[in-house]
Design an enzyme around this catalytic site. Structure first.
Site, mmCIF file in Angstrom:
data_model
loop_
_atom_site.group_PDB
_atom_site.id
_atom_site.type_symbol
_atom_site.label_atom_id
_atom_site.label_comp_id
_atom_site.label_asym_id
_atom_site.label_seq_id
_atom_site.Cartn_x
_atom_site.Cartn_y
_atom_site.Cartn_z
ATOM 1 N N LYS A 1 -13.184 2.810 -2.193
ATOM 2 C CA LYS A 1 -14.135 3.136 -1.122
ATOM 3 C C LYS A 1 -15.268 4.026 -1.653
ATOM 4 O O LYS A 1 -16.441 3.822 -1.322
ATOM 5 C CB LYS A 1 -13.412 3.840 0.033
ATOM 6 C CG LYS A 1 -12.456 2.949 0.811
ATOM 7 C CD LYS A 1 -11.773 3.757 1.905
ATOM 8 C CE LYS A 1 -10.793 2.904 2.690
ATOM 9 N NZ LYS A 1 -10.083 3.686 3.741
ATOM 10 N N HIS B 1 7.743 -26.477 1.644
ATOM 11 C CA HIS B 1 7.039 -27.569 0.975
ATOM 12 C C HIS B 1 5.996 -27.055 -0.009
ATOM 13 O O HIS B 1 5.157 -27.827 -0.467
ATOM 14 C CB HIS B 1 6.387 -28.477 2.026
ATOM 15 C CG HIS B 1 7.370 -29.056 2.986
ATOM 16 N ND1 HIS B 1 8.085 -30.198 2.726
ATOM 17 C CD2 HIS B 1 7.780 -28.625 4.210
ATOM 18 C CE1 HIS B 1 8.887 -30.466 3.743
ATOM 19 N NE2 HIS B 1 8.717 -29.524 4.664
ATOM 20 N N GLU C 1 0.820 -1.212 0.000
ATOM 21 C CA GLU C 1 0.000 0.000 0.000
ATOM 22 C C GLU C 1 0.850 1.256 0.000
ATOM 23 O O GLU C 1 0.408 2.325 -0.435
ATOM 24 C CB GLU C 1 -0.949 -0.007 1.198
ATOM 25 C CG GLU C 1 -2.152 0.888 1.023
ATOM 26 C CD GLU C 1 -3.220 0.651 2.066
ATOM 27 O OE1 GLU C 1 -4.406 0.654 1.705
ATOM 28 O OE2 GLU C 1 -2.871 0.465 3.255
#
Length: 455
Positions: free
Chosen positions: A446, A332, A311
């Site tokens: 937003k 793994h 960000e």
């Protein structure tokens, strides 16, 4: 000349963190690494930004640098959490992004979802739960199943108007009322939000706190959510888990002190880290930053770092992609890609001492299981060996790898690690000529969300 190892020490000379960037240089990994001359050029470009940070410390224009010195806000947070915890068996934290990830990273240092223990029927420390991703089913089930009479809620939103967090808070308040506990709301809820932007101009969270009578702490003005881990935003969770928050800030202060003391970019660990990350991206096409701690207690730290880096730097076509991993688990899964896929990964291996730690493996059983090399060894011996072997293997494969060693995994060292990464991110932004503190794309999303719901 940029040193290959940098250390951060506290005021007593105790080593907190050691950074080793030898695995990012051509002498170790060949042509995919930076030359010492290239690294020196990138580090030298940070002389001005470091001077700017020192001025910002002196004049107070970057409050992030002064946070570790604070004391009054610690006392206020401790008092608020002590009041909230009375009679509590569970403390639920509601928030998202920077209002939650820092607290989770801190809480996990001492077992973030574990009970504090019982003494003669009394809970020594409430459990902690974090609900940071808005999911209707998850939160609905939680509110149905929690014993709300012994549950407390901490609601955190910097702006006080985050729709996800306010929705969670309203849902929790409604559930409490539905259980006939409405008159207890003042003792069951605590909020953190920015102070009013003007007299009488209250955010939604502050209106709820005022009208329903529950306490609210001020979010420190000028400190963005992803940089707020060392403020009361993160400290309330650390206090809930019984961490020494003064030692935490002391470790962070040690990093700031080395900055203010005027260390050259070539010797200041966050500056060297920023120079390596951006130098590799610009000169070698290394576009993925992998944060890989070797301890469960640092798992959420990786998630916190991902938000901080992404960000802060992902703007104007700039930035690199952060990835959170966990060792040895991700050996793994993702390690195959890092070692044998495209040569575009810069891996930071974070290690804490584990040798001799944990259960010892009975020799006879270990041999029967085919792991005789671990006979009479502690589980931590295997982890320590892996945490050393993986960077060596990455180096042999010509992949950039940095070692970050914590002298011990305690509050002081963790505070130093958090501050290191925040300063490294700020300095990386300066190398990219972008503002580390805004997030225009997030704000646009937003706005569009509100427009959709309003229509």
């Amino acid at each position: 000349m940029t040193s290959q190892r940098q250390t951060i020490v506290d005021g007593a000379g105790r080593r907190l963190i050691t950074q080793d960037i030898a695995g990012c240089l051509d002498a170790r990994i060949g042509a995919s690494g930076l030359t010492t001359a290239e690294l020196g050029v990138w580090a030298d470009r940070l002389a001005g930004p470091l001077d700017d940070l020192r001025r910002a410390y002196r004049d107070g224009s970057l409050p992030h640098l002064r946070v570790p010195e604070g004391k009054d806000d610690i006392e206020a947070a401790e008092a608020a959490m002590a009041a909230l915890s009375r009679g509590a068996r569970t403390i639920v934290f509601l928030g998202t992004g920077g209002s939650s990830l820092g607290g989770q990273a801190l809480a996990q240092l001492n077992g973030w979802n574990l009970p504090g223990g019982f003494e003669e029927g009394q809970l020594a420390r409430p459990r902690t739960r974090f609900y940071d991703n808005l999911d209707a089913l998850t939160l609905g089930r939680a509110l149905d199943r929690l014993d709300l009479g012994t549950t407390r809620f901490v609601v955190i939103s910097k702006s006080g108007g985050t729709p996800e967090t306010l929705s969670q808070a309203v849902a929790a308040l409604g559930a409490v009322r539905a259980r006939g506990l409405g008159d207890r709301i003042p003792e069951m809820f605590l909020a953190i939000a920015d102070p009013p932007s003007a007299p009488g101009k209250l955010s939604g969270l502050r209106v709820l706190a005022r009208d329903l009578g529950f306490p609210i702490l001020d979010h420190p003005p000028g400190v963005g959510g992803r940089f707020s881990v060392l403020t009361n935003v993160g400290l309330v969770a650390a206090i809930a888990r019984g961490l020494d928050v003064r030692a935490l800030r002391g470790g962070a202060a040690a990093v700031v002190r080395q900055l203010i003391d005027g260390e050259a970019p070539a010797d200041f660990a966050p500056a060297v880290g920023a120079a390596v990350a951006i130098g590799l991206a610009k000169s070698r096409g290394v576009r993925v930053n992998v944060m890989m701690p070797y301890a469960d207690r640092l798992g959420r730290f990786g998630d916190w770092y991902v938000q901080l880096w992404a960000e802060s730097l992902g703007k104007n076509g700039q930035g690199t992609t952060p990835v959170a991993c966990l060792g040895p688990w991700d050996q793994h899964s993702q390690l195959q890609l890092f070692m044998d896929g495209p040569n575009e990964h810069f891996v930071s291996v974070v290690r804490a001492p584990t040798a001799g730690v944990g259960p010892r493996l009975e020799a006879e059983l270990a041999r029967k299981a085919g792991i005789g090399f671990l006979a009479d060894r502690a589980l931590g011996d295997l982890v320590a060996a892996q945490a050393d072997a993986v960077p060596e293997a990455l180096g042999k494969a010509g992949r950039a790898v940095r070692g970050i060693d914590l002298d011990r995994l305690d509050e002081a060292a963790f505070g130093a690690l958090l501050m290191h990464m925040m300063l490294e991110t700020i300095l990386a932004a300066r190398l990219l000529h972008i503002d580390a503190f805004d997030q225009p794309a997030v704000e646009l999303a937003k706005v569009l969300t509100r427009q959709r719901l309003s229509s």
